[in-house]
Design a protein around this motif. Structure first.
Motif, short mmCIF file in Angstrom:
data_model
loop_
_atom_site.label_atom_id
_atom_site.label_comp_id
_atom_site.label_asym_id
_atom_site.label_seq_id
_atom_site.Cartn_x
_atom_site.Cartn_y
_atom_site.Cartn_z
N ILE A 46 0.82 -1.21 0.00
CA ILE A 46 0.00 0.00 0.00
C ILE A 46 0.85 1.27 0.00
O ILE A 46 0.46 2.29 -0.55
CB ILE A 46 -1.02 -0.02 1.15
CG1 ILE A 46 -2.14 0.97 0.86
CG2 ILE A 46 -0.35 0.24 2.49
CD1 ILE A 46 -3.40 0.71 1.59
N GLU A 54 -5.39 6.73 2.72
CA GLU A 54 -5.05 5.31 2.81
C GLU A 54 -6.20 4.45 2.28
O GLU A 54 -5.97 3.40 1.68
CB GLU A 54 -4.74 4.92 4.26
CG GLU A 54 -3.44 5.51 4.78
CD GLU A 54 -2.21 5.03 4.02
OE1 GLU A 54 -2.00 3.81 3.96
OE2 GLU A 54 -1.48 5.88 3.48
N GLN A 55 -7.42 4.89 2.47
CA GLN A 55 -8.56 4.14 1.95
C GLN A 55 -8.54 4.13 0.42
O GLN A 55 -8.80 3.10 -0.20
CB GLN A 55 -9.87 4.72 2.46
CG GLN A 55 -10.04 4.54 3.96
CD GLN A 55 -11.26 5.26 4.49
OE1 GLN A 55 -11.85 6.10 3.81
NE2 GLN A 55 -11.64 4.94 5.71
N LYS A 57 -5.87 4.43 -1.44
CA LYS A 57 -4.75 3.56 -1.82
C LYS A 57 -5.17 2.09 -1.75
O LYS A 57 -4.79 1.28 -2.60
CB LYS A 57 -3.55 3.81 -0.91
CG LYS A 57 -2.89 5.15 -1.11
CD LYS A 57 -1.74 5.28 -0.12
CE LYS A 57 -1.07 6.62 -0.18
NZ LYS A 57 0.11 6.68 0.72
N ALA A 58 -5.95 1.74 -0.74
CA ALA A 58 -6.42 0.36 -0.61
C ALA A 58 -7.32 -0.02 -1.79
O ALA A 58 -7.27 -1.15 -2.28
CB ALA A 58 -7.17 0.18 0.71
N LEU A 61 -5.11 -0.72 -4.74
CA LEU A 61 -4.53 -2.05 -4.53
C LEU A 61 -5.52 -3.13 -4.97
O LEU A 61 -5.17 -4.07 -5.69
CB LEU A 61 -4.14 -2.20 -3.06
CG LEU A 61 -3.52 -3.50 -2.59
CD1 LEU A 61 -2.66 -3.23 -1.37
CD2 LEU A 61 -4.54 -4.55 -2.27
N TRP A 176 -8.43 -8.63 5.31
CA TRP A 176 -7.89 -7.27 5.47
C TRP A 176 -7.52 -7.06 6.92
O TRP A 176 -8.12 -7.63 7.82
CB TRP A 176 -8.96 -6.24 5.09
CG TRP A 176 -9.14 -6.18 3.63
CD1 TRP A 176 -10.01 -6.93 2.88
CD2 TRP A 176 -8.42 -5.38 2.72
NE1 TRP A 176 -9.87 -6.63 1.57
CE2 TRP A 176 -8.91 -5.68 1.43
CE3 TRP A 176 -7.41 -4.43 2.86
CZ2 TRP A 176 -8.41 -5.05 0.30
CZ3 TRP A 176 -6.94 -3.81 1.72
CH2 TRP A 176 -7.44 -4.13 0.46
N ASN A 179 -4.43 -1.93 8.73
CA ASN A 179 -3.49 -1.10 7.98
C ASN A 179 -3.84 -1.04 6.50
O ASN A 179 -3.03 -0.66 5.69
CB ASN A 179 -2.07 -1.64 8.15
CG ASN A 179 -1.60 -1.54 9.58
OD1 ASN A 179 -1.91 -0.57 10.26
ND2 ASN A 179 -0.90 -2.55 10.04
N TYR A 180 -5.06 -1.43 6.15
CA TYR A 180 -5.52 -1.46 4.76
C TYR A 180 -4.60 -2.29 3.89
O TYR A 180 -4.30 -1.95 2.76
CB TYR A 180 -5.66 -0.04 4.18
CG TYR A 180 -6.59 0.81 4.94
CD1 TYR A 180 -7.95 0.60 4.88
CD2 TYR A 180 -6.13 1.81 5.78
CE1 TYR A 180 -8.83 1.37 5.61
CE2 TYR A 180 -6.98 2.60 6.50
CZ TYR A 180 -8.34 2.37 6.41
OH TYR A 180 -9.19 3.15 7.13
N SER A 181 -4.12 -3.38 4.42
CA SER A 181 -3.36 -4.33 3.62
C SER A 181 -4.05 -5.67 3.75
O SER A 181 -4.91 -5.85 4.58
CB SER A 181 -1.91 -4.39 4.08
OG SER A 181 -1.84 -4.85 5.41
#
Length: 188
Positions: A46, A54-55, A57-58, A61, A176, A179-181
């Motif tokens: 991410i 960050e959301q 970016k997720a 991904l 998930w 950390n949004y990974s």
């Protein structure tokens, strides 16, 4: 053709029309292959994605995971699975969506209409980052032949919703974390 050209300044239409016409004749739809990225399509850490949210970016991904050659049924045609589970109708939609997501803040929502990114709209930090609609058909044109026709024209999408919602995981063993990974467990 007008639907495909709407993404481009009219000064480029004369150059694009013959190319898009050829794709329509060869493939039955316009994928805009000239805009297909030449980088490897796969989910990355991410932290490798550009952006303020960050959301967002997720979501980038997840989109790239759905188009990964190891995941997607027909990645060049943007189809994740099921024959018609397309993430987007064409590569211009992919690029524009990724651009919007890279610019998005946590106080904006991206509106998607059957693969078409409609734009970023003001929202708030607790609102969804993306709102997706698919298969918007009026009753007089809602038979299977109509679905196929309008899907091929790139004006609506239907079926195989997890592809369009960027959440398809082929093994079903993915999760998930905060950390949004994500991680996927390998099957023995």
């Amino acid at each position: 053709m007008k639907n495909a050209l709407r993404y481009f300044d009219p000064k480029f239409h004369a150059e694009l029309i013959p190319e898009f016409k050829q794709e329509l004749e060869d493939y039955g739809r316009i994928y805009m292959y000239r805009f297909r990225p030449d980088y490897e399509m796969k989910a990355r850490p991410i932290t490798d994605y550009p952006g303020k949210s960050e959301q967002a970016k997720a979501i980038m991904l997840m989109i790239q995971n759905n188009l990964d050659y190891a995941v997607a049924q027909h990645p060049h045609e943007l189809i994740t699975y099921g024959g018609n589970g397309a993430v987007f109708s064409n590569w211009a939609q992919y690029l524009l969506t990724m651009k919007y997501l890279s610019e998005m803040s946590d106080e904006q929502t991206l509106v998607m209409y059957s693969g078409h990114p409609m734009g970023l709209f003001p929202s708030h930090k607790d609102a969804p980052r993306v709102v997706v609609t698919n298969g918007m058909m009026i009753p007089n044109y809602s038979k299977p032949d109509d679905w196929e026709k309008f899907n091929a024209l790139g004006v609506t999408q239907y079926g195989q919703m997890t592809g369009k919602l960027y959440v398809y995981w082929p093994s079903g063993n993915c999760s998930w974390n905060n950390n949004y990974s994500f991680k996927c467990l390998q099957e023995d």
